[in-house]
Design a protein around this motif. Structure first.
Motif, PDB file in Angstrom:
ATOM      1  N   LYS A  93       8.036   2.190  12.505  1.00 23.42           N
ATOM      2  CA  LYS A  93       7.080   1.596  11.581  1.00 23.42           C
ATOM      3  C   LYS A  93       5.772   1.218  12.277  1.00 23.42           C
ATOM      4  O   LYS A  93       4.709   1.218  11.648  1.00 23.42           O
ATOM      5  CB  LYS A  93       7.694   0.362  10.920  1.00 23.42           C
ATOM      6  CG  LYS A  93       8.874   0.675  10.003  1.00 23.42           C
ATOM      7  CD  LYS A  93       9.434  -0.595   9.376  1.00 23.42           C
ATOM      8  CE  LYS A  93      10.623  -0.281   8.485  1.00 23.42           C
ATOM      9  NZ  LYS A  93      11.213  -1.511   7.901  1.00 23.42           N
ATOM     10  N   GLU A  94       5.852   0.881  13.572  1.00 24.45           N
ATOM     11  CA  GLU A  94       4.640   0.505  14.296  1.00 24.45           C
ATOM     12  C   GLU A  94       3.683   1.689  14.410  1.00 24.45           C
ATOM     13  O   GLU A  94       2.470   1.542  14.224  1.00 24.45           O
ATOM     14  CB  GLU A  94       4.997  -0.028  15.686  1.00 24.45           C
ATOM     15  CG  GLU A  94       5.609  -1.426  15.696  1.00 24.45           C
ATOM     16  CD  GLU A  94       7.052  -1.442  15.205  1.00 24.45           C
ATOM     17  OE1 GLU A  94       7.698  -0.364  15.235  1.00 24.45           O
ATOM     18  OE2 GLU A  94       7.527  -2.511  14.800  1.00 24.45           O
ATOM     19  N   CYS A  97       2.148   2.236  11.137  1.00 20.76           N
ATOM     20  CA  CYS A  97       1.168   1.177  10.866  1.00 20.76           C
ATOM     21  C   CYS A  97      -0.153   1.482  11.563  1.00 20.76           C
ATOM     22  O   CYS A  97      -1.224   1.315  10.978  1.00 20.76           O
ATOM     23  CB  CYS A  97       1.729  -0.165  11.321  1.00 20.76           C
ATOM     24  SG  CYS A  97       0.653  -1.570  10.980  1.00 20.76           S
ATOM     25  N   GLY A 101      -3.558   2.158   9.674  1.00 23.11           N
ATOM     26  CA  GLY A 101      -4.667   1.250   9.990  1.00 23.11           C
ATOM     27  C   GLY A 101      -5.911   1.984  10.446  1.00 23.11           C
ATOM     28  O   GLY A 101      -7.021   1.684   9.988  1.00 23.11           O
ATOM     29  N   LEU A 200       1.116   4.488   3.786  1.00 28.08           N
ATOM     30  CA  LEU A 200       1.831   3.338   3.227  1.00 28.08           C
ATOM     31  C   LEU A 200       3.112   3.779   2.521  1.00 28.08           C
ATOM     32  O   LEU A 200       4.145   3.090   2.595  1.00 28.08           O
ATOM     33  CB  LEU A 200       0.933   2.582   2.251  1.00 28.08           C
ATOM     34  CG  LEU A 200      -0.244   1.799   2.845  1.00 28.08           C
ATOM     35  CD1 LEU A 200      -1.033   1.119   1.728  1.00 28.08           C
ATOM     36  CD2 LEU A 200       0.230   0.768   3.859  1.00 28.08           C
ATOM     37  N   GLN A 203       5.733   4.414   5.106  1.00 30.44           N
ATOM     38  CA  GLN A 203       6.295   3.144   5.567  1.00 30.44           C
ATOM     39  C   GLN A 203       7.287   2.586   4.542  1.00 30.44           C
ATOM     40  O   GLN A 203       8.317   2.020   4.916  1.00 30.44           O
ATOM     41  CB  GLN A 203       5.172   2.141   5.809  1.00 30.44           C
ATOM     42  CG  GLN A 203       4.268   2.485   6.982  1.00 30.44           C
ATOM     43  CD  GLN A 203       3.218   1.418   7.222  1.00 30.44           C
ATOM     44  OE1 GLN A 203       3.536   0.257   7.428  1.00 30.44           O
ATOM     45  NE2 GLN A 203       1.952   1.815   7.200  1.00 30.44           N
TER      46      GLN A 203
END
Length: 236
Positions: A93-94, A97, A101, A200, A203
């Motif tokens: 997930k990092e 992200c 981002g 998103l 995720q």
């Protein structure tokens, strides 16, 4: 009882394993596979368009010598799709992200860049239209300021008139480049925001369904063969 194939898995007739669906990743859920394919393809397109923007900016003698500028325009954009790929591959997930981002960040930066270029070009056109030394207007900068502007832009000149004429030619070049930047920058901005939105969704798939990519085990079989549920199997 006969073996029941999990929903959405395409079997390889020769090995009985799920076939890769997106960039070599084994994704049993067709929805997740299509989403991953879109995300990674669009991220690569965004990296290419960002490189094109850099080339256009470099072509108009913009200050591109800074190492930070090179990293932001040529380094990071190519790391973004890698973050997306390894985020899906390792169900991290990092990484996803970071992918989302930076996609959002570059979309916002592109909007700011296009607005800034429009404002700067408007100011340049004001000088061109009202500051001809042969018949200067009331709102023009001092002659010394115009000469200093030419020097800052690296325009060779021997007189104020030559400085002005060279500046007019430079602004015409900027106009052409700005149109090209718009042609590339507007689709790039849309792609960045799309990849953010789809990132998103990836995720969310990880959050609700666990792993997206099902790697092979040491025995040569995939995780599904050991009873792992495909992503989304737990969603109602």
């Amino acid at each position: 009882m006969p073996h029941v194939q999990p929903l959405g898995i395409t079997q390889d007739p020769s090995a009985g394993l799920p076939q890769p669906r997106a960039f070599g990743l084994r994704i049993p859920d067709p929805h997740a596979a299509r989403l991953t394919q879109k995300v990674l393809c669009f991220a690569l397109v965004a990296a290419l368009l960002t490189t094109a923007i850099f080339a256009l900016i470099s072509a108009v003698d913009a200050p591109t010598g800074s190492a930070v500028f090179w990293v932001l325009w040529l380094g990071v954009p190519w790391l973004v799709p890698l973050c997306g790929y390894f985020g899906v591959r390792s169900s991290n997930k990092e990484f996803l992200c970071v992918f989302g981002g930076f996609s959002l960040l570059y979309g916002i930066v592109m909007v700011g860049l296009l607005v800034a270029l429009h404002v700067v070009l408007g100011m340049a056109h004001t000088i061109v239209e009202h500051c001809d030394p042969r018949h200067p207007g009331d709102d023009c900068p001092d002659d010394a300021d115009l000469v200093a502007l030419c020097e800052n832009l690296g325009i060779d000149h021997e007189s104020l008139l030559e400085c002005y004429d060279s500046f007019v030619r430079r602004v015409a070049t900027w106009d052409t480049m700005y149109r090209l930047v718009l042609v590339v920058g507007v689709p790039l901005t849309a792609v960045r925001f799309l990849t953010f939105r789809w990132g998103l969704k990836l995720q969310s798939l990880l959050h609700h369904g666990g792993a997206i990519h099902m790697p092979l085990t040491r025995g040569g079989s995939s995780a599904e063969a050991h009873g792992a549920a495909p992503p989304g199997a737990g969603r109602g």
